[in-house]
Design a protein around this motif. Structure first.
Motif, mmCIF file in Angstrom:
data_model
loop_
_atom_site.group_PDB
_atom_site.id
_atom_site.type_symbol
_atom_site.label_atom_id
_atom_site.label_comp_id
_atom_site.label_asym_id
_atom_site.label_seq_id
_atom_site.Cartn_x
_atom_site.Cartn_y
_atom_site.Cartn_z
ATOM 1 N N VAL A 40 0.148 -0.993 -0.035
ATOM 2 C CA VAL A 40 -0.254 -0.529 0.122
ATOM 3 C C VAL A 40 0.950 1.163 0.120
ATOM 4 O O VAL A 40 2.211 1.943 0.519
ATOM 5 C CB VAL A 40 -0.374 -0.151 0.674
ATOM 6 C CG1 VAL A 40 -2.063 -1.177 0.873
ATOM 7 C CG2 VAL A 40 -0.139 -0.540 2.139
ATOM 8 N N SER A 41 0.714 2.418 -0.831
ATOM 9 C CA SER A 41 1.175 3.414 -0.765
ATOM 10 C C SER A 41 1.736 3.926 0.730
ATOM 11 O O SER A 41 2.755 4.647 0.799
ATOM 12 C CB SER A 41 0.136 4.188 -1.874
ATOM 13 O OG SER A 41 -0.462 4.974 -1.424
ATOM 14 N N GLU A 76 6.685 6.748 0.157
ATOM 15 C CA GLU A 76 7.797 7.203 -0.193
ATOM 16 C C GLU A 76 8.521 5.673 -0.295
ATOM 17 O O GLU A 76 7.824 4.812 0.246
ATOM 18 C CB GLU A 76 9.169 7.395 0.992
ATOM 19 C CG GLU A 76 8.679 6.221 2.274
ATOM 20 C CD GLU A 76 10.257 7.113 3.362
ATOM 21 O OE1 GLU A 76 10.730 8.130 2.745
ATOM 22 O OE2 GLU A 76 10.400 6.488 3.761
ATOM 23 N N GLY A 77 9.417 5.380 -1.978
ATOM 24 C CA GLY A 77 9.831 4.067 -1.990
ATOM 25 C C GLY A 77 9.463 3.095 -2.343
ATOM 26 O O GLY A 77 8.843 1.745 -2.167
ATOM 27 N N TYR A 78 8.211 3.057 -3.540
ATOM 28 C CA TYR A 78 7.080 2.472 -3.822
ATOM 29 C C TYR A 78 7.958 1.218 -4.993
ATOM 30 O O TYR A 78 7.554 0.247 -4.617
ATOM 31 C CB TYR A 78 6.352 3.446 -4.332
ATOM 32 C CG TYR A 78 5.945 4.521 -4.296
ATOM 33 C CD1 TYR A 78 4.336 4.472 -2.922
ATOM 34 C CD2 TYR A 78 5.622 6.053 -4.364
ATOM 35 C CE1 TYR A 78 4.377 5.760 -1.923
ATOM 36 C CE2 TYR A 78 5.919 6.817 -3.795
ATOM 37 C CZ TYR A 78 4.623 7.436 -2.218
ATOM 38 O OH TYR A 78 3.971 8.238 -1.877
ATOM 39 N N GLY A 96 -2.842 2.457 -4.566
ATOM 40 C CA GLY A 96 -2.640 2.928 -4.507
ATOM 41 C C GLY A 96 -2.234 4.144 -6.182
ATOM 42 O O GLY A 96 -1.049 3.010 -7.043
ATOM 43 N N TRP A 97 -2.440 5.248 -6.518
ATOM 44 C CA TRP A 97 -1.849 5.244 -7.311
ATOM 45 C C TRP A 97 -0.589 5.765 -7.414
ATOM 46 O O TRP A 97 0.208 5.518 -8.275
ATOM 47 C CB TRP A 97 -2.764 6.865 -7.557
ATOM 48 C CG TRP A 97 -2.339 7.530 -6.922
ATOM 49 C CD1 TRP A 97 -3.233 8.397 -5.933
ATOM 50 C CD2 TRP A 97 -1.448 8.794 -6.812
ATOM 51 N NE1 TRP A 97 -2.480 9.703 -5.321
ATOM 52 C CE2 TRP A 97 -1.136 9.684 -6.185
ATOM 53 C CE3 TRP A 97 -0.360 9.191 -8.306
ATOM 54 C CZ2 TRP A 97 -0.054 10.290 -6.147
ATOM 55 C CZ3 TRP A 97 0.482 10.144 -8.105
ATOM 56 C CH2 TRP A 97 0.608 10.581 -6.569
ATOM 57 N N GLU A 98 -0.031 5.618 -6.370
ATOM 58 C CA GLU A 98 1.362 6.403 -6.321
ATOM 59 C C GLU A 98 2.457 5.125 -7.240
ATOM 60 O O GLU A 98 3.416 5.429 -6.939
ATOM 61 C CB GLU A 98 1.826 6.964 -4.847
ATOM 62 C CG GLU A 98 1.412 7.855 -4.816
ATOM 63 C CD GLU A 98 -0.351 7.334 -3.646
ATOM 64 O OE1 GLU A 98 -0.705 8.297 -3.144
ATOM 65 O OE2 GLU A 98 -0.542 6.916 -3.942
ATOM 66 N N CYS A 99 1.650 4.186 -6.953
ATOM 67 C CA CYS A 99 2.394 2.799 -7.797
ATOM 68 C C CYS A 99 2.252 2.379 -8.752
ATOM 69 O O CYS A 99 2.693 1.657 -9.557
ATOM 70 C CB CYS A 99 1.824 1.622 -6.639
ATOM 71 S SG CYS A 99 2.049 1.719 -5.615
ATOM 72 N N TYR A 100 2.270 3.448 -9.111
ATOM 73 C CA TYR A 100 2.718 3.689 -10.868
ATOM 74 C C TYR A 100 3.036 2.900 -11.517
ATOM 75 O O TYR A 100 4.227 2.710 -13.016
ATOM 76 C CB TYR A 100 2.441 5.171 -11.236
ATOM 77 C CG TYR A 100 3.569 6.456 -10.845
ATOM 78 C CD1 TYR A 100 4.685 6.033 -11.983
ATOM 79 C CD2 TYR A 100 2.890 6.826 -10.165
ATOM 80 C CE1 TYR A 100 5.352 6.892 -11.744
ATOM 81 C CE2 TYR A 100 4.385 7.526 -9.894
ATOM 82 C CZ TYR A 100 5.283 7.930 -10.385
ATOM 83 O OH TYR A 100 6.811 8.670 -10.216
ATOM 84 N N GLU A 101 4.838 3.258 -11.051
ATOM 85 C CA GLU A 101 5.517 2.358 -11.277
ATOM 86 C C GLU A 101 5.861 0.522 -11.695
ATOM 87 O O GLU A 101 6.786 -0.093 -11.842
ATOM 88 C CB GLU A 101 7.031 2.713 -10.315
ATOM 89 C CG GLU A 101 7.383 3.858 -10.520
ATOM 90 C CD GLU A 101 8.549 4.220 -10.342
ATOM 91 O OE1 GLU A 101 10.211 4.991 -10.145
ATOM 92 O OE2 GLU A 101 8.622 4.298 -8.490
#
Length: 336
Positions: A40-41, A76-78, A96-101
């Motif tokens: 989770v982001s 941080e650090g996704y 979470g959208w921050e996990c786009y990588e």
């Protein structure tokens, strides 16, 4: 002769060891269990979106014997944390959208299955081990808006979004459309908190909407939204929960949460991984859309022990509207 007997004993032991390895090695079968890691982001404890994803994999552990692990990125650090998860897990669920990588990570681990919840990878068609799951939250929000307008005494309702994004605005357009379906003269006030992890900020946002006359406020802000419930309880207005049935996840606010727009994140994750376990079924490189018709979007009112602020007549109206949405008789606006 003694040497020959010793050699035979050693050989027998070696063969027994190979036999154990061939049968799975680990006597309790833990090595054979599917390993699933939820990344989770932010963190767990929001009592809505992230916790719902965790409930889904916990159900897999209980019913399917899956080994579950979790990683909280805490903003941080996704990428590294998704890579860490992929090193040890068979299936990685990114929340979470921050996990786009994940779009970069998944091709590096072709033997690992990836599920990205509530988001769509730009090049999803080129990544066979990645499945994106999205939700028709606009449909459920239409019903939430209808309820809010019907329950409002002031003719003003509100919504607090975690951020100004396509996903959050998808909730809002549905909410506004449903409210206007119930009352063309209703006024819908919205505010973006810009944060999903700050209940104090959520409380401030809710009070700003209360100052504008809103007497029913929709939480679309994760853990930040828990502050909306506190504000509602202290200032005598109603709130609507999100993602989970928050009359149950936040029982201390049962008296002010009139219903929740339930987005079955956990169930959608459970269904995908259970099919993979039971049927060896996996179809990546695509977006799976879950909606009211698939049973992953609904309005929830708690259970038999919950306070029921909404009467049976209004619940019947909501049920009829849901049927019309599923049948295509009502087309709900969307930002997607």
């Amino acid at each position: 002769m003694k040497k020959s007997i010793s050699l035979l004993v050693v050989l027998a032991l070696i063969l027994s060891l190979f036999a154990l390895v061939g049968c799975g090695g680990d006597m309790d079968g833990e090595d054979e269990a599917l390993k699933v890691c939820v990344v989770v982001s932010a963190g767990f404890g929001d009592k809505s979106f992230n916790d719902s994803a965790k409930e889904g994999v916990d159900k897999l552990a209980e019913e399917k014997g899956v080994n579950v692990s979790t990683i909280e990125c805490n903003h941080e650090g996704y990428k590294q944390k998704m890579m860490d998860a992929a090193e040890a897990a068979d299936v990685v669920v990114a929340v979470g959208w921050e996990c786009y990588e994940v779009e970069e990570v998944a091709p590096e681990y072709p033997e690992t299955k990836f599920i990205w919840v509530d988001n769509t990878a730009e090049h999803i068609g080129d990544i066979p081990n990645l499945l994106c799951i999205t939700y028709a939250q606009n449909e459920g929000s239409f019903l939430a808006g209808y309820v809010a307008a019907k329950m409002s005494k002031t003719g003003v309702i509100g919504a607090v979004g975690g951020e100004d994004s396509d996903v959050i605005n998808d909730f809002i357009v549905g909410y506004k459309q449903g409210a206007e379906y119930a009352n063309p003269n209703i006024k819908v006030e919205t505010v973006y908190a810009g944060d999903y992890e700050d209940p104090a900020l959520g409380k401030e946002c809710a009070l700003s909407l209360k100052d504008k006359g809103a007497d029913v406020i929709f939480n679309i802000a994760g853990n930040t939204g828990n502050g909306i419930f506190a504000a509602a309880q202290e200032n005598s207005f109603y709130a609507i929960g999100v993602d989970a049935d928050q009359k149950l996840t936040n029982p201390e606010y049962d008296d002010v949460i009139i219903c929740s727009m339930k987005k079955e994140v956990g169930l959608s994750v459970f269904d995908v991984i259970a099919a993979y376990i039971d049927e060896d079924a996996w179809e990546g490189a695509r977006v799976q859309i879950t909606d009211m018709a698939t049973g992953h979007i609904s309005i929830a009112y708690g259970d038999e022990n919950s306070t029921q602020q909404i009467g049976d007549e209004l619940k019947s109206e909501v049920e009829a509207l849901a049927a019309k949405i599923v049948a295509g008789e009502i087309e709900v606006e969307t930002t997607r």
